[in-house]
Motif scaffolding. Sequence first.
Motif, short mmCIF file in Angstrom:
data_model
loop_
_atom_site.label_atom_id
_atom_site.label_comp_id
_atom_site.label_asym_id
_atom_site.label_seq_id
_atom_site.Cartn_x
_atom_site.Cartn_y
_atom_site.Cartn_z
N CYS A 84 0.82 -1.26 0.24
CA CYS A 84 -0.11 -0.12 -0.10
C CYS A 84 0.90 1.34 0.00
CB CYS A 84 -0.79 0.05 1.34
SG CYS A 84 -2.27 -1.11 1.17
N LYS A 85 2.04 1.22 0.69
CA LYS A 85 2.88 2.53 0.81
C LYS A 85 3.60 2.71 -0.68
CE LYS A 85 3.34 2.48 5.79
NZ LYS A 85 4.28 2.61 7.03
N ALA A 86 3.83 1.57 -0.97
CA ALA A 86 4.64 1.61 -2.47
C ALA A 86 3.63 2.28 -3.57
CB ALA A 86 4.99 0.05 -2.93
N LEU A 87 2.14 1.65 -3.50
CA LEU A 87 1.25 2.42 -4.04
C LEU A 87 1.33 3.84 -4.03
CD1 LEU A 87 -1.14 1.84 -6.15
CD2 LEU A 87 -2.65 1.15 -4.31
N HIS A 88 1.37 4.36 -2.85
CA HIS A 88 1.42 5.62 -2.23
C HIS A 88 2.49 6.42 -3.15
CE1 HIS A 88 1.50 9.38 -0.16
NE2 HIS A 88 2.76 9.14 0.36
N ARG A 89 3.51 5.76 -2.80
CA ARG A 89 4.82 6.40 -3.42
C ARG A 89 4.73 6.74 -4.96
NH1 ARG A 89 7.37 2.68 0.42
NH2 ARG A 89 7.73 1.63 -1.31
N ALA A 90 4.00 5.84 -5.65
CA ALA A 90 4.06 5.64 -6.90
C ALA A 90 3.03 6.52 -7.40
CB ALA A 90 3.73 4.30 -7.50
N THR A 91 2.19 6.81 -6.73
CA THR A 91 0.95 7.76 -7.28
C THR A 91 0.66 8.94 -6.69
OG1 THR A 91 -0.65 6.78 -5.78
CG2 THR A 91 -0.29 5.43 -8.13
#
Length: 210
Positions: free
Chosen positions: A134-141
């Motif tokens: 989820c945090k990777a999703l935040h960082r990417a978007t």
Amino acid sequence: GVVPRAELMVVYGDSGSGKSFFVFDMLGAIARGVEWRDKKVAKGRAVYIAAEGAGGCRNRLQAYCEHHGVEPDELDIGIIPEAPNLMEKTDAKDLIAAIRAFGKVDIVVVDTFAQSFQGNENSGEDVSRALAHCKALHRATGALIVLISHTGKDASRGVRGWSGLRGAADAQIEVIRSGDERAAVIDKQKDGSGEGDQFGFKLNIVTIGE
């Protein structure tokens, strides 16, 4: 003062409490850039992951538009009608690709976390792995990730599953119900003065499909 510009937010409550409807009401105000509960709202784009069924989400969207007198294309909300497995890196990468294809997004709602998580909710290792994605999703978007979840068997202990989920969240809202009366209570907010604020509401029936 309610929805932060941050990494992770959790909204939880019993089944039938109205948590998905409450989140969608906030999301509609954000997508339209209109005032919500006497609070100014920054207009933003959203993606809704309808892990518990796209049909219900589409009905909710149509009912929202009927109630507020707006056209569906006025709501800048993309719907993903499938449940990803947030335990899997490949699913997280696919989500990132799909959201990037949609364009800049401010909020991604996962409804529900349990349906998008094929692991043990009580396992710190499993939940931590899903939260890392989820945090990777935040960082990417750059988007705030909102996880809709359930209350545990002991409601006084908060959100279901691993206790570390609360610690990982930047903000947390509990949705409670007593008969037809419902309320959303901000029970955690890292950066802000809204902790303890309550928003009472009822669910109205909106006829659609005529």
